[in-house]
Each structure stands twice: as C-alpha cells, then as structure tokens.
Design an enzyme around this catalytic site. Structure first.
Site, PDB file in Angstrom:
ATOM      1  N   HIS A 194       7.580 -14.845  -4.325  1.00 21.41           N
ATOM      2  CA  HIS A 194       6.666 -15.300  -3.272  1.00 21.41           C
ATOM      3  C   HIS A 194       6.735 -16.807  -3.075  1.00 21.41           C
ATOM      4  CE1 HIS A 194       5.178 -11.186  -3.581  1.00 21.41           C
ATOM      5  NE2 HIS A 194       4.925 -11.362  -2.306  1.00 21.41           N
ATOM      6  N   ARG A 301      -0.133 -11.440   5.014  1.00 20.83           N
ATOM      7  CA  ARG A 301      -0.349 -11.269   3.566  1.00 20.83           C
ATOM      8  C   ARG A 301      -1.747 -11.784   3.211  1.00 20.83           C
ATOM      9  NH1 ARG A 301       5.517 -12.656   3.297  1.00 20.83           N
ATOM     10  NH2 ARG A 301       6.520 -11.071   2.023  1.00 20.83           N
ATOM     11  N   ARG A 337      -2.250  -6.674   6.117  1.00 17.40           N
ATOM     12  CA  ARG A 337      -2.020  -5.904   4.902  1.00 17.40           C
ATOM     13  C   ARG A 337      -3.207  -6.107   3.979  1.00 17.40           C
ATOM     14  NH1 ARG A 337       3.026  -7.179   1.170  1.00 17.40           N
ATOM     15  NH2 ARG A 337       1.868  -9.063   0.657  1.00 17.40           N
ATOM     16  N   GLU A 435       7.631   0.628  -0.279  1.00 17.50           N
ATOM     17  CA  GLU A 435       8.271  -0.394  -1.130  1.00 17.50           C
ATOM     18  C   GLU A 435       8.465   0.081  -2.561  1.00 17.50           C
ATOM     19  OE1 GLU A 435       5.946  -3.995  -0.937  1.00 17.50           O
ATOM     20  OE2 GLU A 435       4.051  -2.943  -1.011  1.00 17.50           O
ATOM     21  N   ASN A 458      11.597  -6.316  -0.330  1.00 18.23           N
ATOM     22  CA  ASN A 458      11.600  -7.181  -1.520  1.00 18.23           C
ATOM     23  C   ASN A 458      11.250  -6.366  -2.757  1.00 18.23           C
ATOM     24  OD1 ASN A 458      11.889  -9.113   0.436  1.00 18.23           O
ATOM     25  ND2 ASN A 458       9.734  -9.700   0.429  1.00 18.23           N
ATOM     26  N   ASP A 459      10.188  -5.584  -2.624  1.00 16.03           N
ATOM     27  CA  ASP A 459       9.794  -4.752  -3.761  1.00 16.03           C
ATOM     28  C   ASP A 459      10.663  -3.516  -3.873  1.00 16.03           C
ATOM     29  OD1 ASP A 459       7.732  -6.042  -5.196  1.00 16.03           O
ATOM     30  OD2 ASP A 459       6.443  -5.821  -3.452  1.00 16.03           O
ATOM     31  N   ARG A 469      12.033  -9.529  -9.255  1.00 19.84           N
ATOM     32  CA  ARG A 469      12.456 -10.365  -8.127  1.00 19.84           C
ATOM     33  C   ARG A 469      12.230 -11.852  -8.364  1.00 19.84           C
ATOM     34  NH1 ARG A 469       7.833  -8.521  -3.715  1.00 19.84           N
ATOM     35  NH2 ARG A 469       8.147 -10.530  -2.712  1.00 19.84           N
ATOM     36  N   CYS A 506       9.484  -5.461   6.790  1.00 16.32           N
ATOM     37  CA  CYS A 506       8.811  -6.764   6.713  1.00 16.32           C
ATOM     38  C   CYS A 506       9.227  -7.526   5.459  1.00 16.32           C
ATOM     39  CB  CYS A 506       7.293  -6.612   6.793  1.00 16.32           C
ATOM     40  SG  CYS A 506       6.612  -5.598   5.478  1.00 16.32           S
TER      41      CYS A 506
HETATM   42  C1  PEP Z   1       8.027  -6.672   0.306  1.00 15.25           C
HETATM   43  O1  PEP Z   1       7.818  -6.270  -0.835  1.00 15.25           O
HETATM   44  O2  PEP Z   1       9.125  -6.590   0.871  1.00 15.25           O
HETATM   45  C2  PEP Z   1       6.944  -7.286   1.100  1.00 15.25           C
HETATM   46  C3  PEP Z   1       7.082  -7.562   2.364  1.00 15.25           C
HETATM   47  O3  PEP Z   1       5.801  -7.606   0.460  1.00 15.25           O
HETATM   48  P1  PEP Z   1       5.688  -8.837  -0.558  1.00 15.25           P
HETATM   49  O4  PEP Z   1       6.933  -9.654  -0.443  1.00 15.25           O
HETATM   50  O5  PEP Z   1       4.479  -9.608  -0.199  1.00 15.25           O
HETATM   51  O6  PEP Z   1       5.575  -8.158  -1.884  1.00 15.25           O
HETATM   52 MG    MG Z   2       5.819  -6.063  -1.537  1.00 20.70          MG
END
Ligand code: PEP
Ligand code: MG
Length: 574
Positions: A194, A301, A337, A435, A458-459, A469, A506
């Site tokens: 993040h 977020r 979210r 995710e 991402n997750d 990550r 996203c």
């Molecule tokens: C993701 O996991 O891709 C996502 C958009 O949420 P975050 O990056 O806030 O975990």
């Molecule tokens: Mg996520």
C-alpha cells in the site's frame, strides 16, 4: 563518492534532488552541566518551550481549511497527545534536576529512551508512531535552541528534496500527501504494497527495496531517482546528471502530451467503449481523478479515513467524506469499499498482531466481527448515496456466508435510516471484490448474488502465488502474468459476463499499460486505477485492435511454457 543502487521502481518518472534522510532527530544537541542554582531556571525554560509548541499547534489547528481531510486534525491530535504525555513533558524536568543537565539534553535522552521502548512494542501500528514522537521532540528542541518554527505544512523547498527512509507506512504516505517531496526511496517494500500504491497516487518517482540506502546515503547529497528502472544514483558525475536531465525533460514532455487525452472518448480502434475509473484514498484525490478524465471512482479505499488518528471516525465525519466524493463526481459511479484494514494497513486498537496478518482477521472478516463499527460505516455510505451514484463494495470475500452476513448488516443499516426518516438510494448496488483464489474459483456464485464484481489483483496474486506483497524478498515471484493468475481473472470475467454483471479490475494490474491489451483480450471492459496511470492506459486502449488482441489472448490462455508465453506477450504488445 558516486555510487548506484538498484531496487524496484514502484512509481515512474525521474527526479533529481537533494537527499533528506529520515532519521531520529537531526538536531544536534549539546550536553552541559549546570550549577544547582540554575536548575529551576532551566526547568522553566523547558516548560516555556513545551507551552510554545502547544501554542503553535493550536495556531496550526485554527489554520486548517474547513474542507481539509479529517486526518490532518487527527494528526495534530496525536502530536498534542504526545506533547502532553508526562513521559515527554514531565520526565525531562526530573532529569534536569537529577542529572544537572541542560533541557535539550534531558529531552533528547528521554526521547531515546522512549524510542527504545517503541522498538519493543509488538503492535506494528504503535511501533510506527515512533516517527511522531521524533517530530514532536524536534519541535520542542527547535524552540529551546531558538531555531525558527518549522511546521510540516510550511516546509518550503521540499519540491527539490528526495526522502530517503528505511521504511514508510501507508499512514506516513498519507501525511506526505501534503508535503510534496520530489521522490521517495526506501530500503524495504514491494511494488503492490500500500505504501507503493500511495507513492503512485502522488505521481512522484519512487524506488523501493534498496536494502541499505538509508545507511549509505547522507543528508544533502545530490541524487537521481529513476522510478522506471528502479535505479538510484548518489552524487552523480556531470555526464550522468546531463543525461538524466535530458531524460527528465523527455519524460515531462511525454506526460504533457498524454494530458491531451484526458477529454477524449475511451474506446478501442474498433469503437468498443472502455470505462476508465479511478482509485482514491481520500476525498481530495477526486481532483486528480477528474483531471485525468476518470468517468467514475472504481475503488474508494475508505480505510485511509481511519489512519493517522487515535479514534475512529464517526458517522457524520464518514458521511461528509463520502458525500463530498459523491457530489463532486456529479452522478458518475462512486464505489466505496467498506473498511479493509489489517495486513499492511493496521489501524491501532482494531487490528490484531497475529503471526500472519494477511491471512488473519482483515477486511470483511474484521467488519463482521465489529458490528457497531460496521453499522456506522454502512449508515454513512447509505446516507451519502442520496447525493450521487454510490455503490458499496465488500473486500476479501471468500464464502457466501460472509456475503449473507454483510447483507443482513446492510438491511439493519437501511432499516435504521428508514426509522430515522433519513433518505438514501434504495436501489444502491452491492458489489464484491474477488481477491481470494477461492472467490475467483466460485465467481459465478458471487456474480449471481451481487450487482457487480471487482478483481483485486494485488491480493489475488499475493494469495494465489503465496507471496507477501509487501515483502521485497519474494518480489521476484510477484507475477501478474502467471498462467494461474491469468486463468483466475479470465474465469471471473467470464462468470460476470454470462450473467450480465459488470466485472472490473481495481488492482494495480489495471493501471499497468503493459497489461492493458491482455486485460482487454480477457474481456475486461471496466478498469480502475490510480489517476496517475489513467492516461497511459487510455493511450493503450485507443491503439487496441480487439480482433488481433482476442486471437493472441486465446493462445496465451492455452499456454504455460514460459518461452512461448514471452513471445506471445511480445507479439501482443507490438
Ligand atoms: C487489491 O487487492 O488488488 C486491491 C485493489 O485492494 P488493496 O490493494 O487495497 O488490497
Ligand atoms: Mg485487496
């Protein structure tokens, strides 16, 4: 001495500037022994410095613009709390007497003592508050030493400065949204942590995972940061400086050219419309989203409203933030979210310090176990839905039971608003994030019950490939093109389109122009990303020939051999 470091480029662009090394207080403090007669006077000098800083903070609080994000005043609250704590405002008084020392020395000693205690704290969020203690102490020291006030918001020449830190938390990055450094570099961190996502949202070059930058680099050294290549050059030679100045100019020129695309229709060569939404962390980010031409907010977020503060934002405060975004987006979709804290986004008091927080009580799991807090947020989002096209999105779903429980919580929030006679959009859409691999594998079941899906790559990548990550040690395994990841994305998009439910992405993949054609070929029609990436992705969309892309992506879906995949991707992006 000139040297070069290599890390992971997490935010593109080139910066040339002066290093500012984030460290414990940079102020040099002298130690001198005082006579017993002067000790009371020294304590009075110390008390006066504390009172002066308290006063400065009050003045600063009055200067906060009404529309400033709530966390600015929360940030001040925290600093005031630290200042008023007896450990800082009283213990040094005792030290002055017991050690017969000057006030600066007593305060610096006490700070070091406190910082050692912070290092031993298990709670990651509290541990990270060390930086706040240092900032408060620095302010008191400046008064004691007669240095002019140097409030964070009035630091003057940060635009030429590059911040060098061992690590920065997402909460730190949020504070930096107001302190415009020209670049950031850190020793640790992964490209989809993040902290990296926030660096991209600031639109400034950033390199992470440099391992020993914080040790090797000194304050005031000249440095080049190449956020595309992940390269940092300290004390560059004249020819290197010239080369990078040139590249910086070219980069800025290309950027300016891209800006011309912000008003144009987002469609492929064959005329297929593609929605490009923005991801935001705070209401202020809407300005950048609109400038980039985003046609909606695909991910707000909301957890960033909960950071850099010691209390939880109440319903009114959340409502104000959500309504501000809904109103500014003028009827375009705003996807809020629900709170996704935990893992690398700890929020003091709410998150557990478990062995593996990414696999622990985070996101919807945490919200369902804190019903009062969840109720407050759902009420605030529902109320905001009266002022625009607000949609609710649930993070990290992994089974249908969670969805059922979320619906029940939503029904309770709706009923309570009805009972209070407060208006909201009764047709508000409910979507879910895909995710977790389990959710992607049963995307059809989620698609049946939800209005829309959004893939959090991402997750999804983190959980599919079993790599943290935020851990640069395994960053080399973080592969958005891994056949298993691509299959899960394809499967989710197919499930949505079969049922006529929109599916977006996203995660950071959506903002990577090197992946735009792949995602288009997988059938993606809704992209949501940091505003800074939007126009580069649009440029790819405008050049996309869907027929050619579809054929190549079908081949990619049937291939696992790495060499063959490399050549297919090369052809796809030709
Ligand atoms: C993701 O996991 O891709 C996502 C958009 O949420 P975050 O990056 O806030 O975990
Ligand atoms: Mg996520």
């Amino acid at each position: 001495m000139s040297f070069t470091l290599h890390g992971i480029g997490v935010s593109p662009g080139i910066a040339i500037g002066v290093c500012r090394v984030a460290s414990h207080t940079r102020i040099e403090v002298a130690h001198y022994v005082l006579s017993s007669q002067s000790l009371d006077k020294e304590v009075a000098r110390f008390d006066h410095a504390i009172a002066t800083v308290r006063n400065e903070m009050e003045v600063l609080r009055k200067q906060i613009p009404v529309n400033a994000p709530a966390e600015l005043s929360a940030f001040l609250d925290m600093h005031q709390m630290i200042l008023d704590d007896a450990m800082l405002s009283d213990v040094p008084r005792q030290l002055i007497h017991s050690q017969q020392c000057n006030a600066e020395w007593a305060l610096a000693q006490q700070m070091e003592h406190l910082l050692e205690q912070f290092d031993a704290i298990e709670d990651a969020y509290l541990r990270e508050r060390k930086a706040d203690v240092v900032q408060v102490v620095e302010r008191v020291l400046k008064v004691l030493l007669g240095h002019p006030d140097n409030l964070p918001s009035t630091e003057s020449n940060l635009a030429d400065c590059i911040l060098v830190a061992h690590d920065l938390s997402p909460a730190d990055m949020i504070s930096f949204k107001r302190q415009r450094y020209s670049a950031f570099i850190t020793d640790v961190g992964g490209a989809t942590s993040h902290t990296a996502i926030l660096a991209r949202s600031l639109g400034i070059p950033s390199v992470m995972a440099l391992h020993s930058a914080h040790e090797l680099i000194r304050d005031n050294e000249i440095m080049i940061v190449d956020g595309d290549q992940g390269v940092v050059i300290v004390d560059p030679a004249d020819n290197e400086l010239e080369e990078y100045q040139l590249r910086q100019e070219q980069w800025l020129l290309e950027h300016q050219k891209l800006r011309r695309l912000s008003g144009s229709r987002s469609a492929t060569l064959d005329g297929l419309d593609i929605e490009l939404f923005a991801n935001i962390e705070l209401p202020d980010d809407v300005t950048a989203a609109k400038q980039a031409g985003a046609t909606g907010i695909g991910l707000f977020r909301s957890e960033f409203l909960f950071m850099n503060r010691t209390d939880l934002p109440g319903e009114e405060e959340q409502f104000d933030a959500y309504r501000a975004v809904a109103t500014e987006m003028l009827g375009q979709p705003v996807t809020i979210r629900t709170l996704d804290i935990g893992a690398d986004k700890p929020v003091g008091g709410l998150t557990d310090n478990t062995l593996n927080p990414a696999l622990g009580r985070r996101a919807i799991r945490l919200c369902l176990s804190e019903p009062a807090m969840f109720h407050t947020q759902l009420r605030a989002i529902l109320r905001a839905s009266h002022y625009g096209q607000v949609r609710i999105m649930i993070p990290m779903l992994c089974n249908l039971q969670e969805l059922r429980m979320t619906r029940q919580a939503l029904m309770r929030a709706r009923a309570s608003l009805e009972a209070d006679g407060i208006p909201f959009d009764a047709q508000i859409q409910l979507g879910g994030m895909i995710e977790v691999p389990a959710a992607a594998m049963m995307a059809h079941a989620f698609a049946e019950q939800l209005d829309f899906l959004s893939i959090g790559t991402n997750d999804l990548i983190q959980y599919t490939l079993a790599i943290d990550r935020a851990d640069d040690g395994v960053a080399y395994l973080y592969d958005p093109r891994h056949p298993a990841v691509v299959q899960l994305i394809a499967q989710t998009i197919r499930a949505g389109s079969k049922l006529g439910k929109p599916v977006s992405i996203c995660g950071e993949m959506a903002g990577d122009p090197r992946l735009t054609r792949l995602l288009l070929g997988l059938g993606l029609r809704y992209f949501s990303m940091q505003s800074a990436s939007l126009l580069s992705v649009k440029q790819q969309v405008l050049k996309a020939d869907m027929q050619k892309i579809a054929l190549l992506v079908q081949k990619i879906l049937k291939t696992t051999d790495e060499d063959k995949l490399d050549s297919l991707y090369a052809r796809l992006n030709q």
